[in-house]
Design a protein around this motif. Structure first.
Motif, PDB file in Angstrom:
ATOM      1  N   ALA A  63       0.840  -1.204   0.000  1.00  0.00           N
ATOM      2  CA  ALA A  63       0.000   0.000   0.000  1.00  0.00           C
ATOM      3  C   ALA A  63       0.872   1.251   0.000  1.00  0.00           C
ATOM      4  O   ALA A  63       0.544   2.249  -0.663  1.00  0.00           O
ATOM      5  N   TRP A  64       1.989   1.219   0.741  1.00  0.00           N
ATOM      6  CA  TRP A  64       2.929   2.342   0.692  1.00  0.00           C
ATOM      7  C   TRP A  64       3.465   2.527  -0.721  1.00  0.00           C
ATOM      8  O   TRP A  64       3.556   3.652  -1.215  1.00  0.00           O
ATOM      9  N   ALA A  65       3.844   1.417  -1.370  1.00  0.00           N
ATOM     10  CA  ALA A  65       4.369   1.492  -2.740  1.00  0.00           C
ATOM     11  C   ALA A  65       3.304   2.032  -3.695  1.00  0.00           C
ATOM     12  O   ALA A  65       3.618   2.807  -4.617  1.00  0.00           O
ATOM     13  N   PHE A  66       2.053   1.635  -3.477  1.00  0.00           N
ATOM     14  CA  PHE A  66       0.976   2.124  -4.336  1.00  0.00           C
ATOM     15  C   PHE A  66       0.775   3.632  -4.147  1.00  0.00           C
ATOM     16  O   PHE A  66       0.523   4.362  -5.111  1.00  0.00           O
ATOM     17  N   TYR A  67       0.896   4.101  -2.921  1.00  0.00           N
ATOM     18  CA  TYR A  67       0.796   5.543  -2.642  1.00  0.00           C
ATOM     19  C   TYR A  67       1.894   6.284  -3.403  1.00  0.00           C
ATOM     20  O   TYR A  67       1.652   7.337  -4.014  1.00  0.00           O
ATOM     21  N   TYR A  68       3.111   5.765  -3.372  1.00  0.00           N
ATOM     22  CA  TYR A  68       4.216   6.375  -4.112  1.00  0.00           C
ATOM     23  C   TYR A  68       3.935   6.354  -5.612  1.00  0.00           C
ATOM     24  O   TYR A  68       4.243   7.314  -6.329  1.00  0.00           O
ATOM     25  N   LEU A  69       3.377   5.245  -6.105  1.00  0.00           N
ATOM     26  CA  LEU A  69       3.091   5.125  -7.528  1.00  0.00           C
ATOM     27  C   LEU A  69       2.115   6.205  -7.983  1.00  0.00           C
ATOM     28  O   LEU A  69       2.336   6.872  -9.005  1.00  0.00           O
ATOM     29  N   VAL A  70       1.039   6.384  -7.221  1.00  0.00           N
ATOM     30  CA  VAL A  70       0.053   7.405  -7.564  1.00  0.00           C
ATOM     31  C   VAL A  70       0.688   8.794  -7.498  1.00  0.00           C
ATOM     32  O   VAL A  70       0.441   9.661  -8.358  1.00  0.00           O
ATOM     33  N   SER A  71       1.545   9.024  -6.497  1.00  0.00           N
ATOM     34  CA  SER A  71       2.181  10.336  -6.337  1.00  0.00           C
ATOM     35  C   SER A  71       3.222  10.615  -7.417  1.00  0.00           C
ATOM     36  O   SER A  71       3.669  11.760  -7.563  1.00  0.00           O
ATOM     37  N   SER A  72       3.618   9.571  -8.160  1.00  0.00           N
ATOM     38  CA  SER A  72       4.666   9.748  -9.172  1.00  0.00           C
ATOM     39  C   SER A  72       4.141  10.325 -10.477  1.00  0.00           C
ATOM     40  O   SER A  72       4.944  10.741 -11.331  1.00  0.00           O
ATOM     41  N   PHE A  73       2.833  10.337 -10.659  1.00  0.00           N
ATOM     42  CA  PHE A  73       2.271  10.842 -11.910  1.00  0.00           C
ATOM     43  C   PHE A  73       2.183  12.370 -11.885  1.00  0.00           C
ATOM     44  O   PHE A  73       1.115  12.963 -12.010  1.00  0.00           O
TER      45      PHE A  73
END
Length: 662
Positions: A213-223
């Protein structure tokens, strides 16, 4: 052998040489089983339907479903008159009645198999290669002597990890059962191991998916055009935020904090809003949504069984290797990359004299390959009987170890770049361990590369795919174990059971979604799985090698593969692997880790809580042993003998005929 199917035969009618009925089980006299009967593969002509031809009982496909037990533990003569098979060895065929017979029918007649061999291999590789390969191995390697660490690592893999990996694949493939019901065919008194494995898997699911879930948060924030962890002008930043990658001349002081660290601790985790395990604070709704989406993906990937998850792993198991190659090439071209590689591999031979280096090597290879979680048993149980699991064990374990080694280059080329930019030694940059190595150090390095948005997106996608197939595997271990143990309840309701399991895992993860959830994740990671899994696999190895018997186990392998394991494998299974596990377990218990995360030192009582969590799973083993001895009739000696004797014959294919191996 040719009497009418409708006739009855009582125990009193059993004469020497006939088939008799004992304790609700039909026992065929070996002599009658050896007789060659003309047209032996056909039933009495009055039966008519070819599809109802009686077959010799074999749990591999089940006894003939058209002639079931009558529910009272008695058998109709349709089963008593099953034709004998032509064979050259003494074989006893038995038919189990009542609920147990029904269970074998349901679990084995309808058992699915992998669509393709490659589906199985990718699933096992995807399970073994997880987030730990990316962050744990590189850190353990440089901490324990760099290149010199590869020596104890290789030795522990050859004599400990790979033999255990091979053993679980062989057990699962031969007996075709999950982690609970398989003990009926090995050593029933150890059945508590299966329940312990299921509890451990649930503990892992409760914290491991939170890291995703932390990695997914980073993924969304990377766009975004500019990654949010590259500047100190955000609402969550403090006065200590120092961006040394800026064009201005900025000095790095003792109290300096990078923007990547503040994004991780103050925006994603929000640990500053918690006082520790005493006060976890509220639940982060952002992380809750991320976790909910991850569990949704997991559910629709595994709800139909290995035929669907076997297709999903074509993406989740192969995609990380593409990204690792891209990141390796990019890291090798960064300034200062050579400093990181030198630090990673420079051997410190004196370290080999330290006991903790060998303990770390044993623990790393064990947790990397992953026996003891019921996954290898479950995945192998869906193989074809004569699949070469020996070759599979060697290939998948080699790929796993090679991936760990290459991941070290991916990480340390970037750490060398960071040290060059900070004008510090690599050892200062490489202080972060565990998830922090990925979410702070590596994320910061990516953010300051050209095309940072692209590299950030593919990097966090890689972390997600690494974690997803490991989650598929862990939950499949529980699902297969429970469905095989209770087929009359869940065999036709797999989707409903998987949904309930996902909901339980999500609710169990709520504590890790709080502002202090990172502290809970660290506690579970160190105590809930480590010593418990080591204990489980130690008992499993002892049960197979010493109670079931190494000779019997090797004969089972020969039935599948056509050759008997050599003396090297026998010695490892009987002595070296159990000693290996006992060594690691005792080392862990004698020197429990002192937990610290960020600036928070775990209080002493958390160690007690951690051991209680770990004990809560393995306590199932002695509890079931006591229960088993209580409910088994007879004297104490008879109870013990019955409890260590396989209840159910394991069945092997013999051409078109199914035979019990007893």
């Amino acid at each position: 052998e040719t009497e009418p199917l409708t006739s009855k035969k009582d125990v009193s009618d059993c004469n020497k040489g006939d088939d008799c009925k004992e304790n609700g089980r039909l026992v065929r006299n070996p002599k009658s089983a050896l007789r060659l009967v003309e047209d032996g593969n056909k039933v009495h002509p009055s039966q008519g339907d070819k599809g109802e031809a009686a077959q010799i009982s074999n749990g591999y496909s089940g006894v003939q479903s058209s002639v079931p037990c009558n529910g009272m533990g008695e058998v109709d003569d349709a089963q008593c008159t099953a034709p004998a098979a032509t064979t050259t060895t003494t074989t006893t065929t038995s038919t189990t009645c009542g609920a147990e017979g029904q269970q074998q029918l349901m679990e084995l007649e309808d058992r699915e198999t992998w669509s393709k061999k490659i589906d199985f291999l990718l699933s096992v590789i995807g399970y073994a290669v997880d987030l730990g390969n990316v962050w744990r191995f590189p850190y353990i390697c440089y901490q324990n002597g760099g290149g010199a660490f590869l020596i104890p690592y290789t030795i522990m893999a050859i004599f400990g990890g790979i033999p255990l990996f091979y053993m679980e694949l062989a057990l699962g493939q031969y007996h075709r059962n999950g982690c609970i019901s398989i003990w009926r065919k090995i050593c029933p008194i150890f059945k508590g191991i299966g329940f312990a494995i299921c509890i451990i898997d649930l503990y892992v699911a409760s914290y491991y998916n939170t890291i995703m879930a932390w990695a997914f948060y980073y993924l969304v924030s990377s766009f975004t055009a500019e990654l949010p962890w590259t500047s100190c002008t955000n609402a969550w930043n403090t006065g200590n935020c120092t961006n040394y990658f800026s064009k201005d001349n900025v000095s790095w002081s003792l109290h300096s904090i990078s923007p990547a660290e503040e994004f991780y601790t103050r925006q994603v985790l929000q640990v500053h809003r918690s006082d520790g395990l005493d006060d976890l604070g509220g639940i982060s709704w952002q992380l809750t949504l991320c976790l909910l989406l991850i569990f949704t993906i997991v559910y629709f990937s595994i709800w139909k069984g290995v035929k669907t998850s076997g297709k999903v792993v074509w993406v989740t198991a192969t995609f990380p290797y593409i990204i690792l190659f891209i990141l390796l090439v990019r890291g090798a071209t960064l300034p200062g990359a050579w400093r990181g590689v030198l630090y990673y591999l420079k051997p410190d031979w004196q370290k080999l004299l330290a006991t903790e280096v060998w303990v770390d090597a044993a623990a790393q290879i064990f947790f990397s390959l992953g026996p003891g979680f019921g996954v290898l048993l479950a995945y192998a149980s869906y193989n074809k009987f004569h699949n070469n699991c020996y070759q599979d064990a060697l290939v998948t374990s080699t790929v796993n170890c090679a991936t760990s080694f290459v991941s070290g280059f991916v990480i340390f080329t970037v750490l060398g770049y960071m040290a060059e930019m900070r004008n510090e030694d690599v050892s200062e940059v490489a202080k972060d361990t565990g998830p922090s190595l990925l979410f702070i150090t590596y994320a910061e390095a990516i953010a300051n590369m050209p095309a940072s948005t692209f590299f950030a997106i593919i990097f966090f996608l890689m972390l997600l795919t690494l974690g997803l197939d490991s989650t598929f595997a862990g939950l499949e271990g529980v699902i297969t174990g429970v469905l095989d143990e209770f087929p009359h309840v869940w065999s036709k309701r797999r989707e409903l059971f998987v949904l309930g399991l996902i909901i339980i895992c999500f609710l169990g993860s709520l504590a890790t979604l709080t502002f202090g959830g990172a502290y809970v994740v660290k506690l579970f990671e160190e105590y809930a799985t480590g010593p418990a899994v080591l204990t489980v696999v130690f008992l499993e190895a002892v049960a197979v090698a010493w109670f079931y018997g190494i000779t019997q186990f090797c004969n089972d392998v020969k039935e599948m593969l056509g050759f008997t394991p050599g003396w090297y494998w026998r010695v490892c299974w009987v002595a070296i692997s159990p000693i290996f596990l006992l060594f690691v377990t005792c080392s862990f218990l004698s020197n429990p880790p002192e937990l610290r995360l960020f600036d928070y030192n775990y209080p002493y009582w958390t160690t007690v809580v951690g051991y209680c969590i770990g004990t809560s799973s393995i306590i199932c083993i002695p509890i079931y042993m006591v229960y088993r001895l209580i409910v088994t009739p007879g004297t104490l000696k008879e109870r013990i003998l019955k409890s260590i004797t396989p209840e159910t014959a394991t069945e092997i294919p013999f051409g078109d005929i199914r035979m019990n191996a007893v």
